[in-house]
Write an enzyme that holds these catalytic residues in place. Structure first.
Site, PDB file in Angstrom:
ATOM      1  N   GLY A   9       9.485  21.533  56.557  1.00  0.00           N
ATOM      2  CA  GLY A   9       9.148  21.686  55.092  1.00  0.00           C
ATOM      3  C   GLY A   9       9.959  21.106  54.143  1.00  0.00           C
ATOM      4  O   GLY A   9      11.232  20.926  54.519  1.00  0.00           O
ATOM      5  N   LYS A  10       9.515  20.813  53.005  1.00  0.00           N
ATOM      6  CA  LYS A  10      10.479  20.659  51.814  1.00  0.00           C
ATOM      7  C   LYS A  10      10.162  20.867  50.435  1.00  0.00           C
ATOM      8  O   LYS A  10       8.938  20.861  50.287  1.00  0.00           O
ATOM      9  CB  LYS A  10      10.956  19.165  52.119  1.00  0.00           C
ATOM     10  CG  LYS A  10      12.281  18.551  51.442  1.00  0.00           C
ATOM     11  CD  LYS A  10      13.351  19.072  52.568  1.00  0.00           C
ATOM     12  CE  LYS A  10      14.745  18.518  52.049  1.00  0.00           C
ATOM     13  NZ  LYS A  10      15.973  18.852  53.017  1.00  0.00           N
ATOM     14  N   GLY A  11      11.078  21.000  49.573  1.00  0.00           N
ATOM     15  CA  GLY A  11      10.587  21.447  48.134  1.00  0.00           C
ATOM     16  C   GLY A  11      11.486  20.713  47.202  1.00  0.00           C
ATOM     17  O   GLY A  11      12.389  20.479  47.357  1.00  0.00           O
TER      18      GLY A  11
END
Length: 413
Positions: free
Chosen positions: A105-107
């Protein structure tokens, strides 16, 4: 800074090549190219001057077939959904390569943290959590520090999430120690680069003692990597940050540079050091080059001017796919990001495990377990590269893709 399209394009290039080598069809490529969930939220805050400002926030969950999604949260003015999407994809490969039970994931929030006060950053962070809290948490998506964020930001995330769901330290990693953070997390990515470098040097008979290294980046990753290199007997001849770069043939003074950075916010004007034009630190004479700041900094345009014999990716996606091909054709080895900088996610995994089990590991256990996992991953990459006559990135992607594919097959998809 790289555009998201560059990061995603590079990922797809390496993914497609791996699937072709492994004999996987279009369905696998489709499953590993598309994110499972993408979020974009708008975050209004009242600035300290009373004005309204609206920031765009993003979170992408790429694959959770091997475990909850895991990945950093970055604050930077160039953040967009394409960049976050590409970085989330890389995290899936990274967690698979080091064989920990997590997905990718990444944000990010599109903002310049240097232009925001501490209060403004806290309000922005807490509102972001309020917008996406239903989709994150210890069993679904666990955030961690990245470019422009730190332990304090993770502490705010922990506080806001816990206000909704009760005390939940495992919902975020990279927290302050007082909130359940892990010993060794702050140094993990840079320290881990040193572990991988040591394994690389032993495997390819490339002695590190006296070897020269240039580092782009003097933040958390670059600084701790530089310390690790010095401990290995290497000579750090150049370092840079977002606004300045310095060089000293006999080796830079890390203590003086850290003091200058802390007091003045930049590296220039330290006695005995030559100031370099931005980007020139990538092109100095050295044995090892470690781009440890942002993505897309080594391109087809400057790759021919890279003088290092080995590039070690301290940042995510610092070498574009075109540049990767040019460097490989010239005989320059590239130690890929999904191996080289994976120390951060490994120790984040340790923190998550400690929080879930309500235990605390001492630093020596963290360091020993990190060294074991990274050395094992490195040896697998080196062995596969030798057996199949591949460059290191191709070998790393083969291993990672095959593990994700095996998990997908086991679910019946």
């Amino acid at each position: 800074m790289t555009t998201g399209n560059t990061t995603q394009s590079a990922y797809e290039t390496f993914l497609n090549a791996a699937c072709d080598r492994l004999g996987y069809g279009k369905s696998t490529i489709s499953l590993l190219s598309l994110a499972a969930l993408e979020m974009k939220v708008e975050i209004p805050i009242i600035r300290d001057n009373g004005e309204l400002a609206v920031f765009s926030g993003y979170r992408v969950q790429h694959q959770n077939v091997r475990g909850p999604c895991k990945g950093g949260l970055r604050y930077h003015p160039d953040v967009d959904i394409d960049e976050v999407r590409g970085l989330a994809s890389l995290m899936t490969m990274k967690t698979a390569l080091v064989n920990i039970p997590l997905g990718g994931g990444k944000g990010g929030i599109c903002c310049n943290p240097r232009e925001l006060s501490t209060r403004e950053l806290e309000v922005l962070t807490r509102k972001f959590v309020k917008r996406i809290h239903r989709e994150i948490g210890p069993n679904s998506d666990i955030m961690a520090p990245d470019v422009g964020t730190n332990a304090q930001v993770m502490g705010w995330i922990h506080s806001e999430y816990s206000a909704i769901y009760g005390h939940s330290p495992a919902a975020v990693t990279g927290k302050p120690l007082a909130l359940g953070g892990s010993a060794g997390r702050d140094k993990a990515t840079g320290y881990g680069i040193g572990i991988v470098m040591k394994a690389y040097a032993e495997r390819y008979d490339a002695p590190l003692k006296g070897a020269t290294v240039a580092i782009q980046g003097f933040g958390n990753v670059g600084f701790h990597a530089a310390k690790a290199f010095v401990d290995l007997g290497m000579k750090v001849v150049a370092v840079s940050d977002a606004r300045s770069a310095v060089y000293r043939e006999g080796g830079v003074d890390l203590s003086a540079l850290a003091k200058q950075k802390s007091e003045r916010g930049l590296l220039a004007d330290v006695e005995g050091h030559e100031t370099l034009e931005a980007g020139r630190e990538l092109e100095v004479e050295c044995d090892y080059l470690v781009p440890a700041a942002l993505g897309g900094v080594i391109t087809a345009e400057n790759a021919p001017r890279i003088k290092a014999s080995t590039v070690v990716e301290g940042a995510n996606g610092p070498v574009t796919s075109d540049a990767d091909r040019l460097l490989t054709d010239r005989g320059v080895r590239v130690v890929p990001d999904i191996l080289a900088n994976s120390g951060g996610v490994v120790v984040s995994y340790f923190e998550w495990v400690q929080n879930l089990q309500r235990v605390v590991w001492p630093l020596d256990r963290v360091d020993n377990e990190l060294a074991r996992i990274l050395d094992n991953a490195a040896q697998q990459v080196f062995n596969h590269a030798a057996q199949k006559d591949l460059d290191l990135r191709s070998a790393a992607f083969d291993i990672a893709v095959s593990r994700v594919k095996e998990a997908l097959d086991a679910t019946g998809i």
